[in-house]
Each structure stands twice: as C-alpha cells, then as structure tokens.
Design an enzyme around this catalytic site. Structure first.
Site, PDB file in Angstrom:
ATOM      1  CB  SER A 111      23.787   3.627  10.121  1.00  0.00           C
ATOM      2  OG  SER A 111      22.383   3.718  10.125  1.00  0.00           O
TER       3      SER A 111
ATOM      4  CE  LYS B 127      25.252   4.522  15.405  1.00  0.00           C
ATOM      5  NZ  LYS B 127      24.929   3.899  14.101  1.00  0.00           N
TER       6      LYS B 127
ATOM      7  CB  SER C 165      22.062   5.905  12.901  1.00  0.00           C
ATOM      8  OG  SER C 165      22.788   4.698  12.803  1.00  0.00           O
TER       9      SER C 165
END
Length: 260
Positions: free
Chosen positions: A176, A76, A152
């Site tokens: 997230s 990520k 996220s």
C-alpha cells in the site's frame, strides 16, 4: 504574505534547511502548500480533509526545533488517529468519528516539526490496490488523469507527485506504500515490522505485516522521516533492533551511495 514561488523545487529536508536558516518563513512554506492543494486537488482528489486553520494555529504556537521543522505534511486517512480530526477510513461508517488523542507516530511527526495540514484519500479500510472509495471518489494519477494513483496510499502518492507536499504519510501491509509510489514515480519504503510504533491503541497491524511510514520524492527524506519516527514505545509487544547509525547517515554516506 508573499507566495514562496520556489516551494516545489525542494524536498522536505531542503525546505527544513531554508526555514532553519531563516531564508524563508515557515508561514510562507505553509501557504505555498495550501495554494498548491487548492489549485491541484480538484483535478486529482488526493486530499479529503483540509486542516489549514489547525496548521496555522500550530505555527502561531511555535514549532519544536525538530529536524523537519516547518515542512508541510499530510496524514493518510486510515486508522492513524490525530487528536481533534475526523478519521474517515474511506468509509461512511466513520462519518462522525473524531479522535480524542494522537497515535504515537503522529506525536513523533509533530515533535519533528512537521506541520500537518490535511488527510489523504484511501480506499475503504485500505483494502484495495486502487484508491476509489465511494464515499470520497477516486484519486487520479497526476501524470495522467485517466490512470490510477494506486492504493491504498493513493492519495498520499498523488499529493506528493503533484507537488502539494514533499512527503506524505502512508501505510503498507501488502504493497500500500510501494504500489502507489511506483504508479506515481516516487520513493516508497515499507519498513520492517515494529520499526515504527503502531500504538498506543494497538500493538501491531495484521500480525505485524502492516506498518506506517511515508511516500517521498527523495530517498534522504524517507530516511530522515524514519529517523524521526522509529523506535520502541511503551506497550509495544516487540520492537525492531536499533540501527547501527541513523538512517539518514546510511542513505547519504559516500559508501552507501557508491556504484557497485
């Protein structure tokens, strides 16, 4: 090199087993992942940095004999430093920032034999439950391009759901990992605080509320990744108690899997 057509049929442990038994070459697995990303990413915008040449160089240098050796993996693009990579954090502010060392979590992923071949989309600074940063554009849900992949860790979830990689790194403070996993029909676990290291540059995120782990297609992959990444590191302000036995054993033992 001939394409590995069955790539999408295996989870991370399944691919690692094929590579370990020499039933398929790690190079074939990597090229299958690259092929999937190139074919699908223009539709869903999950991968915002491609590191194919670095991944191929990693293979040429020789993989460590870790439990996930030869498995393609995506990080990520949020704070998790990776030496030589641009860390964008979903923001134009970081356009020119390149990390000069690895975070401990990344070191452990590499030691497990994972092949990092890119970074996934995230909202600016991870502060949204939808992945739609102005700098990179929205990530779309592979199941329905008109819907959100969540956030996220939306890029990570979309990449796994689309079969680009069997598992991908994510982070979670207030959902997230869990929100995009739910949106995309995947398994997303937020470990308890200090289970995975946050260092070496910081001791914790959000006073211990935020932590890093992964989004996976199988529960056993999540357990195996946690076995590979968890445990205290030098400089940690505190750490989680060690498990009584490996997480993979816990997740796959008959007693753990039995119906209530």
């Amino acid at each position: 090199m001939a394409a590995f057509k069955e790539y999408g049929n295996y989870d991370a442990l399944g691919l690692a087993d094929l590579v370990a038994k020499k039933q398929v070459k790690a190079e074939e697995v990597l090229e299958a992942a690259v092929e999937r990303i190139e074919a699908i990413n223009p539709k869903i915008n999950a991968v915002v940095q491609k590191q194919y040449d670095d991944a191929r160089a990693t293979l040429r240098a020789g993989l460590p004999q870790g439990p996930l050796a030869g498995v393609p993996y995506l990080l990520k693009d949020l704070y998790t430093w990776q030496k030589g990579a641009r860390i964008g954090n979903g923001s134009r502010i970081y356009d020119s920032f390149v990390a000069d060392h690895d975070f401990t979590l990344v070191e452990r992923y590499k030691a497990a034999g994972l092949i990092i071949l890119g970074r996934t989309n995230t909202p600016e600074f991870g502060l949204n439950a939808a992945t739609e940063p102005s700098v990179n554009g929205p990530t779309r849900n592979p199941w329905d391009l008109g819907r959100s992949a969540g956030g996220s860790s939306g890029g990570a979830a979309a990449a796994v759901a689309a079969g680009m990689v069997p598992a991908a790194h994510g982070t979670d403070g207030g959902g997230s990992i869990r929100i995009p996993a739910a949106n995309c029909g995947l398994f997303g676990l937020k470990p308890n605080r200090a289970r995975n290291p946050a260092g070496p540059d910081v001791g914790e995120g959000w006073s211990g509320l935020a932590c890093g782990h992964a989004i996976t297609r199988s529960v056993r992959d999540s357990a195996a990744l946690l076995d590979a990444s968890s445990g205290p590191a030098a400089g940690d302000p505190y750490w989680a108690p060690p498990p009584g036995r490996p997480f993979l054993m816990e997740a796959t033992s008959p007693a753990s899997c039995a119906s209530p």
